[in-house]
Motif scaffolding. Structure first.
Motif, PDB file in Angstrom:
ATOM      1  N   PHE A  71      -0.068   6.925   3.160  1.00  0.00           N
ATOM      2  CA  PHE A  71       0.046   5.622   2.507  1.00  0.00           C
ATOM      3  C   PHE A  71       0.950   4.681   3.310  1.00  0.00           C
ATOM      4  O   PHE A  71       0.629   3.505   3.511  1.00  0.00           O
ATOM      5  N   GLY A  72       2.076   5.207   3.782  1.00  0.00           N
ATOM      6  CA  GLY A  72       2.993   4.389   4.579  1.00  0.00           C
ATOM      7  C   GLY A  72       2.364   3.932   5.877  1.00  0.00           C
ATOM      8  O   GLY A  72       2.593   2.799   6.318  1.00  0.00           O
ATOM      9  N   PHE A  84      -0.827   3.350   6.355  1.00  0.00           N
ATOM     10  CA  PHE A  84      -1.754   2.290   5.960  1.00  0.00           C
ATOM     11  C   PHE A  84      -1.014   0.970   5.734  1.00  0.00           C
ATOM     12  O   PHE A  84      -1.379  -0.072   6.277  1.00  0.00           O
ATOM     13  N   VAL A  85       0.046   1.028   4.947  1.00  0.00           N
ATOM     14  CA  VAL A  85       0.804  -0.187   4.630  1.00  0.00           C
ATOM     15  C   VAL A  85       1.435  -0.780   5.882  1.00  0.00           C
ATOM     16  O   VAL A  85       1.396  -1.995   6.090  1.00  0.00           O
ATOM     17  N   MET A  88      -1.198  -2.566   7.933  1.00  0.00           N
ATOM     18  CA  MET A  88      -1.560  -3.842   7.341  1.00  0.00           C
ATOM     19  C   MET A  88      -0.428  -4.861   7.507  1.00  0.00           C
ATOM     20  O   MET A  88      -0.669  -6.007   7.890  1.00  0.00           O
ATOM     21  N   LEU A  89       0.804  -4.452   7.230  1.00  0.00           N
ATOM     22  CA  LEU A  89       1.939  -5.361   7.386  1.00  0.00           C
ATOM     23  C   LEU A  89       2.104  -5.815   8.829  1.00  0.00           C
ATOM     24  O   LEU A  89       2.433  -6.982   9.088  1.00  0.00           O
ATOM     25  N   THR A 126       9.258  -3.730   7.443  1.00  0.00           N
ATOM     26  CA  THR A 126       8.722  -2.698   8.337  1.00  0.00           C
ATOM     27  C   THR A 126       9.764  -1.621   8.656  1.00  0.00           C
ATOM     28  O   THR A 126       9.569  -0.453   8.325  1.00  0.00           O
ATOM     29  N   ILE A 177       9.330   0.458   4.952  1.00  0.00           N
ATOM     30  CA  ILE A 177       8.368   1.474   5.366  1.00  0.00           C
ATOM     31  C   ILE A 177       9.058   2.570   6.186  1.00  0.00           C
ATOM     32  O   ILE A 177       8.701   3.744   6.083  1.00  0.00           O
ATOM     33  N   THR A 194       8.417   6.330   4.713  1.00  0.00           N
ATOM     34  CA  THR A 194       7.740   7.416   5.421  1.00  0.00           C
ATOM     35  C   THR A 194       8.788   8.384   5.947  1.00  0.00           C
ATOM     36  O   THR A 194       9.949   8.045   6.085  1.00  0.00           O
ATOM     37  N   GLY A 217      -5.430   0.078   7.715  1.00  0.00           N
ATOM     38  CA  GLY A 217      -4.527  -0.995   7.314  1.00  0.00           C
ATOM     39  C   GLY A 217      -4.574  -2.166   8.261  1.00  0.00           C
ATOM     40  O   GLY A 217      -4.595  -3.334   7.841  1.00  0.00           O
ATOM     41  N   GLY A 271      -5.841  -5.817   7.313  1.00  0.00           N
ATOM     42  CA  GLY A 271      -4.953  -6.951   7.562  1.00  0.00           C
ATOM     43  C   GLY A 271      -5.621  -8.031   8.384  1.00  0.00           C
ATOM     44  O   GLY A 271      -5.416  -9.233   8.145  1.00  0.00           O
TER      45      GLY A 271
END
Length: 124
Positions: free
Chosen positions: A43-44, A46-47, A50-51, A70, A74, A78, A117, A121
């Motif tokens: 998940f981290g 992916f985020v 995207m970020l 970031t 994140i 993570t 991600g 984005g």
């Protein structure tokens, strides 16, 4: 100075979110495999993917916001170090198949999640 404060604030939130999410995953899956760390790292990834695109290519945000989200949020969310220790514990316990599965799944799924991600984005 503001960048350090942004990283610290993001890190505090990320660490708490990691704790809550990990415990939630382990309540559902049990503790026989490091599912919590695996889910968090996927998940981290992916985020962060995207970020990375949104904050560097799409939006105009300050360095403090970029670093806070970031590096702080994140980065604290993570947990590669936990992945490493959990994998070594599986090896020490003689659970070589589970250790290998954790390595393969973590690397492959986290790379895929980061790509997904970044792709999402870029479409936003």
């Amino acid at each position: 100075m503001y960048q350090l404060l942004a990283i610290a604030a993001g890190g505090a939130v990320g660490a708490v979110l990691r704790f809550l999410m990990s415990n939630g995953v382990y309540r559902v899956t049990g503790n026989d495999f490091p599912y919590g760390t695996l889910v968090i790292n996927i998940f981290g990834s992916f985020v962060l993917g995207m970020l990375f695109v949104l904050l560097l290519e799409k939006l105009v945000v300050s360095a403090e916001w970029r670093l806070g989200l970031t590096v702080g949020l994140i980065g604290a969310f993570t947990t590669f170090s936990t992945f490493s220790v959990e994998t070594l514990l599986l090896i020490e316990e003689g659970q070589l198949l589970k250790a290998a599965l954790n390595i393969v799944l973590s690397v492959a799924l986290c790379l895929f999640a980061a790509w997904l991600g970044m792709s999402l984005g870029r479409q936003l």
